[in-house]
Design a protein around this motif. Sequence first.
Motif, PDB file in Angstrom:
ATOM      1  N   ALA A 226      -1.795 -13.008  -0.284  1.00  0.00           N
ATOM      2  CA  ALA A 226      -0.535 -12.952  -1.015  1.00  0.00           C
ATOM      3  C   ALA A 226      -0.065 -14.366  -1.303  1.00  0.00           C
ATOM      4  O   ALA A 226      -0.611 -15.344  -0.781  1.00  0.00           O
ATOM      5  N   LYS A 233      -4.986 -16.920  -5.572  1.00  0.00           N
ATOM      6  CA  LYS A 233      -5.332 -15.788  -4.704  1.00  0.00           C
ATOM      7  C   LYS A 233      -6.616 -15.094  -5.156  1.00  0.00           C
ATOM      8  O   LYS A 233      -7.512 -14.856  -4.347  1.00  0.00           O
ATOM      9  N   THR A 275      -3.173  -9.205  -3.642  1.00  0.00           N
ATOM     10  CA  THR A 275      -1.910  -8.640  -4.100  1.00  0.00           C
ATOM     11  C   THR A 275      -1.322  -9.502  -5.211  1.00  0.00           C
ATOM     12  O   THR A 275      -0.134  -9.760  -5.226  1.00  0.00           O
ATOM     13  N   ARG A 294       3.213  -4.133  -2.548  1.00  0.00           N
ATOM     14  CA  ARG A 294       4.023  -4.532  -1.392  1.00  0.00           C
ATOM     15  C   ARG A 294       3.757  -3.626  -0.195  1.00  0.00           C
ATOM     16  O   ARG A 294       3.603  -4.081   0.929  1.00  0.00           O
ATOM     17  N   SER A 297       0.334  -4.341   1.317  1.00  0.00           N
ATOM     18  CA  SER A 297       0.201  -5.580   2.086  1.00  0.00           C
ATOM     19  C   SER A 297       1.170  -5.603   3.258  1.00  0.00           C
ATOM     20  O   SER A 297       0.929  -6.290   4.252  1.00  0.00           O
ATOM     21  N   TRP A 305      -1.214 -16.295   3.244  1.00  0.00           N
ATOM     22  CA  TRP A 305      -0.197 -16.687   2.265  1.00  0.00           C
ATOM     23  C   TRP A 305      -0.693 -17.943   1.564  1.00  0.00           C
ATOM     24  O   TRP A 305      -0.759 -19.010   2.160  1.00  0.00           O
TER      25      TRP A 305
END
Length: 457
Positions: A226, A233, A275, A294, A297, A305
């Motif tokens: 994410a 990503k 994501t 959302r 994840s 992250w």
Amino acid sequence: MPVPPRPTIFALSSGRPPAAIAVVRMSGPRAGSALEKLTGRVPKPRQATLVRVRDPAAGDVIDEALALWFPAPHSETGEDVAELQLHGGHAVVAAVLDALGTIEGCRLAEPGEFTRRAFENGRLDLTAVEGLADLIAAETPAQRRQAFRQLKGLIGDRAEAWRRQLIEALALVEARIDFSDEADVPEDLIRPALHAAQQLRDEIAAVLADGRRGERLRDGLVVAIAGPPNAGKSTLLNRLARREAAIVSPYAGTTRDVIEVHLDLDGYQVTLLDTAGIRESDNPVEQEGVRRARERSAAADLVLWVIDASAAGGAANGCAEGLLNSEIWLVKNKIDLMDQRPRINAEKRRRDEYKFISSISATTGEGTEFLVTALAAYAKDYFAATESAVITRARHRRALEDTVAALSRALAIDRSGREELIAEELRSAATTLGRLTGRVDVEDILDVIFRDFCIGK
Ligand code: GDP
């Protein structure tokens, strides 16, 4: 009217042709005669025998094959079973299946029907059926081992033993209720029954207190990638997927917002989620995608992250809300664009909000080795001790929780004069266990009474 015999079922049991060998199986009362119609004989039980397979109508030879004959009840389904190992060509398999279809009382098997018959004939209990399904679906060695243990009765045998103990306890209580006038039925049968119930409850509760390791091993570790848009990503996901020689099944996610890649990291299944779709939007369709991304994840065990470390103010803050239940690692990406490279090696953090920070370039691959090693170590920790887990499915957990609840209710009942209530709870606990293995049978209770007490004298 006589009951018509069960249909004999047949199917191609091996993979899709063409293949070196194709296995066609038959199960049911006509399996032997069908085999004889096709090959002219029924071989000795359990001995591979070379045969000529002929079309029973036209008489011409279809193939030369190995035939196997497993008379009931010593077969996989518990019925008569015949097996042909043919050459695995399309036309060979089609001719044999066609020929079998012309034989009266024989029809093509439905999905899972052989296993279903094995279950109905008591060759497999429900948990073993599930273990078999898991074994066929297993993608990693750890999943394979767990499925095999389940197939071999890891939970089924235990549940059955518990159920038997429960029935013994129940038999004591029932005896007290039904035969309290009889001189040779002891006064206090309730105390030993409740003692047994308590022991069982403790034992099952201990199995339940396993941190859901078995279910986790079955489902795999979920890692979400994410971060803000354009942080890299998707590039990272692709790199991780490409790097791993053993990608099990890469496929685009069902929603366009979540891409899923399955990796085998040191033998453990890891599902990576990209994501990229997590961004605010006014478009209702996109909003739905965002919501799903959302949700997916948020349920991840670990979140990578990703930020663009080269961007001005590429700070590590702004972690998407809703991810905070998972462990979060910070991945500083695009270090190739920086004049001054940060240290590539990562550090374990203690007080920071990130347990782990690494600096990488998803495009050049710099630093990603280190990240992968850390991921593999995480997976190993995560799955540590899973091998001893007994419960692999929510269904099992629910059944055992219901059993413990019923036992607890039985133990809470004030015993004097409430034997009926105690019996009711014990019966309910036994039924729940019986449902777990698919073997609910009330006759058992009477059997035990008559075996342990000479009441019918
Ligand atoms: P996402 O929106 O987070 O999935 O980001 P993408 O993976 O689509 O990457 C956005 C842009 O950044 C693309 O043009 C990538 O080629 C580029 N990019 C990603 N990682 C790196 C990197 O490590 N170095 C450089 N120079 N560019 C990168």
